[in-house]
Design a protein around this motif. Structure first.
Motif, mmCIF file in Angstrom:
data_model
loop_
_atom_site.group_PDB
_atom_site.id
_atom_site.type_symbol
_atom_site.label_atom_id
_atom_site.label_comp_id
_atom_site.label_asym_id
_atom_site.label_seq_id
_atom_site.Cartn_x
_atom_site.Cartn_y
_atom_site.Cartn_z
ATOM 1 N N LYS A 195 9.073 4.148 30.003
ATOM 2 C CA LYS A 195 8.404 4.872 28.918
ATOM 3 C C LYS A 195 8.695 4.179 27.583
ATOM 4 N N ILE A 196 7.614 3.799 26.906
ATOM 5 C CA ILE A 196 7.750 3.055 25.643
ATOM 6 C C ILE A 196 7.147 3.873 24.498
ATOM 7 N N ASN A 197 7.967 4.193 23.520
ATOM 8 C CA ASN A 197 7.507 4.885 22.319
ATOM 9 C C ASN A 197 7.181 3.816 21.271
ATOM 10 N N HIS A 198 5.918 3.361 21.305
ATOM 11 C CA HIS A 198 5.470 2.264 20.441
ATOM 12 C C HIS A 198 5.166 2.827 19.048
ATOM 13 N N LEU A 199 6.244 3.065 18.297
ATOM 14 C CA LEU A 199 6.134 3.728 16.987
ATOM 15 C C LEU A 199 5.160 3.010 16.055
ATOM 16 N N GLY A 200 4.349 3.798 15.356
ATOM 17 C CA GLY A 200 3.468 3.239 14.332
ATOM 18 C C GLY A 200 4.270 3.018 13.064
ATOM 19 N N ASP A 201 5.023 1.918 13.047
ATOM 20 C CA ASP A 201 5.922 1.678 11.897
ATOM 21 C C ASP A 201 5.519 0.430 11.116
ATOM 22 N N TRP A 202 4.234 0.058 11.219
ATOM 23 C CA TRP A 202 3.767 -1.130 10.488
ATOM 24 C C TRP A 202 2.282 -0.954 10.205
ATOM 25 N N GLY A 203 1.784 -1.629 9.214
ATOM 26 C CA GLY A 203 0.355 -1.560 8.918
ATOM 27 C C GLY A 203 0.075 -1.185 7.472
ATOM 28 N N THR A 204 -1.192 -1.276 7.101
ATOM 29 C CA THR A 204 -1.622 -1.065 5.708
ATOM 30 C C THR A 204 -1.231 0.302 5.168
ATOM 31 N N GLN A 205 -1.128 1.312 6.071
ATOM 32 C CA GLN A 205 -0.806 2.661 5.578
ATOM 33 C C GLN A 205 0.538 2.701 4.858
ATOM 34 N N PHE A 206 1.431 1.766 5.224
ATOM 35 C CA PHE A 206 2.743 1.760 4.554
ATOM 36 C C PHE A 206 2.647 1.136 3.162
ATOM 37 N N GLY A 207 1.701 0.225 3.001
ATOM 38 C CA GLY A 207 1.415 -0.286 1.652
ATOM 39 C C GLY A 207 0.891 0.838 0.781
ATOM 40 N N LYS A 208 0.004 1.658 1.351
ATOM 41 C CA LYS A 208 -0.573 2.802 0.611
ATOM 42 C C LYS A 208 0.523 3.804 0.235
ATOM 43 N N LEU A 209 1.419 4.054 1.188
ATOM 44 C CA LEU A 209 2.481 5.031 0.945
ATOM 45 C C LEU A 209 3.445 4.545 -0.139
ATOM 46 N N ILE A 210 3.720 3.252 -0.136
ATOM 47 C CA ILE A 210 4.597 2.682 -1.177
ATOM 48 C C ILE A 210 3.932 2.852 -2.557
ATOM 49 N N VAL A 211 2.634 2.569 -2.622
ATOM 50 C CA VAL A 211 1.896 2.748 -3.881
ATOM 51 C C VAL A 211 1.976 4.210 -4.325
ATOM 52 N N ALA A 212 1.742 5.130 -3.378
ATOM 53 C CA ALA A 212 1.764 6.565 -3.691
ATOM 54 C C ALA A 212 3.143 6.998 -4.173
ATOM 55 N N TYR A 213 4.189 6.522 -3.506
ATOM 56 C CA TYR A 213 5.548 6.903 -3.889
ATOM 57 C C TYR A 213 5.878 6.372 -5.291
ATOM 58 N N LYS A 214 5.509 5.111 -5.546
ATOM 59 C CA LYS A 214 5.822 4.507 -6.845
ATOM 60 C C LYS A 214 5.051 5.199 -7.983
ATOM 61 N N ARG A 215 3.848 5.680 -7.673
ATOM 62 C CA ARG A 215 3.018 6.313 -8.706
ATOM 63 C C ARG A 215 3.373 7.781 -8.935
ATOM 64 N N TRP A 216 3.490 8.544 -7.799
ATOM 65 C CA TRP A 216 3.591 10.001 -7.947
ATOM 66 C C TRP A 216 4.861 10.592 -7.320
ATOM 67 N N ALA A 262 6.665 -2.912 14.348
ATOM 68 C CA ALA A 262 7.449 -3.846 13.527
ATOM 69 C C ALA A 262 8.326 -4.770 14.380
ATOM 70 N N PHE A 263 8.690 -4.316 15.583
ATOM 71 C CA PHE A 263 9.526 -5.113 16.490
ATOM 72 C C PHE A 263 8.882 -6.472 16.790
ATOM 73 N N TYR A 264 7.550 -6.518 16.690
ATOM 74 C CA TYR A 264 6.827 -7.735 17.089
ATOM 75 C C TYR A 264 6.510 -8.663 15.916
ATOM 76 N N ASN A 265 7.034 -8.333 14.717
ATOM 77 C CA ASN A 265 6.738 -9.151 13.529
ATOM 78 C C ASN A 265 7.071 -10.626 13.713
ATOM 79 N N ASP A 266 8.260 -10.900 14.264
ATOM 80 C CA ASP A 266 8.683 -12.302 14.391
ATOM 81 C C ASP A 266 8.067 -12.989 15.620
ATOM 82 N N LYS A 267 7.246 -12.272 16.345
ATOM 83 C CA LYS A 267 6.635 -12.836 17.554
ATOM 84 C C LYS A 267 5.134 -13.080 17.380
ATOM 85 N N MET A 268 4.562 -12.536 16.292
ATOM 86 C CA MET A 268 3.102 -12.584 16.148
ATOM 87 C C MET A 268 2.566 -13.966 15.795
#
Length: 563
Positions: free
Chosen positions: A155-176, A258-264
């Protein structure tokens, strides 16, 4: 099923090689009405071969069959119908359950082959909503089914821990964002920020560009971006693990995107070496037009990788790490095209094992007939639902059985079981309407109904002071028990069908049918009557309790002994 095999053996000997035993076995059916027998073989296919009307073939063969396991054989139209010897078969079935207990229904299909299951996989920095329930419980039930079929699930919990949504969230956090508020209630505050971002992006389109820019910074290892991302992830995992504990589900791997960043980069280079990459408006894609599919996006014009890049890399890593015989992706219907593209790109790369990858799709959980949306804040949080279900179960216990011991654990088993069963009783590709009230009913097709039936069986065994006598023949002289025996007989067949079709709802439906058959029996037979057949009746009750408990276990649901 042994009796089906026996019927196939007998028919094969009568057909003299005209049709193979394997084909016969495949064609044998279970009649819809019990007065038509227990097994039936249609003779339509033999009409051309034997140059006779199918009903004549059925009459001839039926008149020739004699076997101590068969009480009666008759031709009905084009069908050869067999009625099993109820007394003999009942004894054999019950004795088999008594011997095998929880192993009853186990199949030797998988030869310990590894099957990876990509399941659950919520996005970090977002609440674990009811929308994530389906992948989690379907994946868990499939893993337990696979074990029952002699496979080794991973059983693999392939967490959604990478992608453009995190760029959006960083922008949102920095702004508001407000650091103190976010520290106090991280996930809830991050969700608010995510919703604000999309509301504001409809007014100011440049926010989307800023989101993409910050994700590119994250990929490039920008210190501020990495620090915020790590914080979001750590807080999310604390919440997720609390919910997995409530559900009683664990994983063999929590390697997210994110685990696959250095493998892509290796994957992109390999695609280039194979001359599979082409340019499309500055982006790198794999052309799939010959398959009437849109191109598979590998790298955007700004150099950022995509969902497909990470999934291709993950697929290759899993094959190298686990040498899987199957790789299942328990992901919603809307991702069908993505997984078709994924398979075709891997095949183009020369990986034939891509044919062993399967998308186990499923429908949505709806609220008032509408899809739940994180962006618009239309969410029902899973933890809140589980807590509510447990609390309601606790209230019912206080009303109906206030002196019960272990109230907390029983309420947990009922509440959580109700939520899981409500999902799994539906075919996975159907949408499911969320209704806490429906989930917790003790009548009808619900988890509590099956659990209550198990409790009733356990109570009878306790009152009857039942103990198993393995060496004693079970002499069940009781035609009213036959619907139960028929169900018990079919358990391994149902498991096999559920396994081959990746459909846990077949197990849920089986437990309901068995519970209904038992409750009808209980209502018409004095199980505890002190006569020569009492041990046999209680052995039947024990067999029902054992198989109900095992059916619930395969669904990931506990069976409490009192309610």
């Amino acid at each position: 099923m042994y009796y089906k095999q026996q019927f196939a053996n007998v028919l094969a000997s009568k057909f003299n090689g005209v049709i193979s035993e394997e084909e016969i076995l495949f064609r044998i059916e279970s009649p819809k009405q019990m007065n038509h027998g227990d097994l039936a073989f249609p003779c339509f296919e033999l009409a051309k071969i034997k140059r006779k009307a199918p009903n004549k073939i059925a009459e001839e063969i039926a008149s020739e069959i004699e076997d101590p396991l068969f009480e009666k054989v008759e031709a009905v139209g084009a069908y050869i119908n067999v009625f099993l010897n109820k007394q003999k078969v009942s004894s054999q079935v019950i004795e088999k359950v008594l011997r095998e207990k929880g192993e009853y229904g186990k199949l030797n299909l998988g030869n310990k082959g590894v099957v990876t299951i990509d399941m659950s996989s919520p996005n970090i920095a977002k609440p674990f909503s009811m929308g994530h329930l389906r992948s989690t419980v379907i994946g868990n039930a499939l893993s337990l089914l696979l074990e029952k079929g002699d496979y080794k699930p991973v059983k693999i919990n392939h967490l959604g821990d990478w992608g453009t949504q995190f760029g959006k969230l960083i922008v949102a956090y920095k702004r508001w964002g407000n650091e103190e508020k976010v520290k106090k209630d991280t996930i809830k505050e991050l969700l608010k920020l995510y919703i604000i971002f999309h509301e504001q992006a409809e007014i100011d389109a440049s926010l989307e560009d800023q989101g993409r820019l910050w994700f590119k910074k994250l990929e490039s290892g920008d210190e501020e971006a990495i620090a915020l991302w790590n914080w979001f992830k750590e807080e999310s995992l604390i919440e997720f693990n609390r919910i997995y504990d409530l559900l009683g589900i664990n994983f063999d791997s929590n390697d997210g995107e994110a685990f696959y960043n250095d493998k892509m980069n290796g994957m992109v280079e390999f695609l280039a070496e194979k001359k599979l990459l082409s340019n499309s408006d500055g982006a790198e894609v794999v052309d799939l037009s010959e398959l009437n599919m849109p191109p598979c996006l590998i790298r955007k014009s700004d150099g950022a990788t995509l969902y497909a890049t990470r999934d291709l890399t993950a697929a290759l890593y899993r094959q190298e790490t686990y040498q899987f015989v199957q790789s299942l992706y328990v992901v919603g219907n809307e991702q069908s095209l993505h997984f078709q593209q994924l398979t075709e790109v891997l095949k183009k790369m020369g990986y034939n094992w891509a044919n062993d990858m399967k998308h186990i799709s499923f429908g949505m959980i709806l609220k008032d007939g509408k899809k739940m949306s994180t962006r618009k804040g239309k969410l029902v949080l899973l933890e809140e639902v589980l807590t509510q279900a447990i609390d309601l179960a606790k209230q019912n216990i206080e009303t109906k059985n206030p002196f019960m011991q272990n109230k907390e654990s029983v309420a947990h088993a009922i509440g959580v079981g109700a939520v899981i069963f409500h999902d799994l009783k539906n075919h996975r590709n159907n949408d499911v309407e969320f209704s806490l009230e429906d989930m917790l009913r003790v009548e009808g097709e619900t988890g509590p109904y099956v659990q209550y039936t198990y409790v009733r069986a356990c109570s009878l065994l306790e009152k009857g002071e039942y103990t198993i006598k393995i060496d004693e023949t079970v002499q069940l002289n009781d035609d009213q028990a036959w619907p139960i025996i028929s169900k018990l007989m079919s358990f391994s067949q149902v498991i096999e069908r559920a396994l081959l079709t990746y459909d846990p709802s077949l197990i849920a439906k089986f437990t309901i049918d068995l519970a209904q058959a038992f409750n009808k029996y209980y209502g018409s037979v004095r199980v505890l009557q002190d006569d020569s057949h009492k041990y046999a009746r209680l052995s039947l009750v024990y067999a029902v309790a054992t198989v109900l408990q095992e059916g619930l276990r395969i669904l990931g649901i506990e069976a409490p002994k009192e309610m």
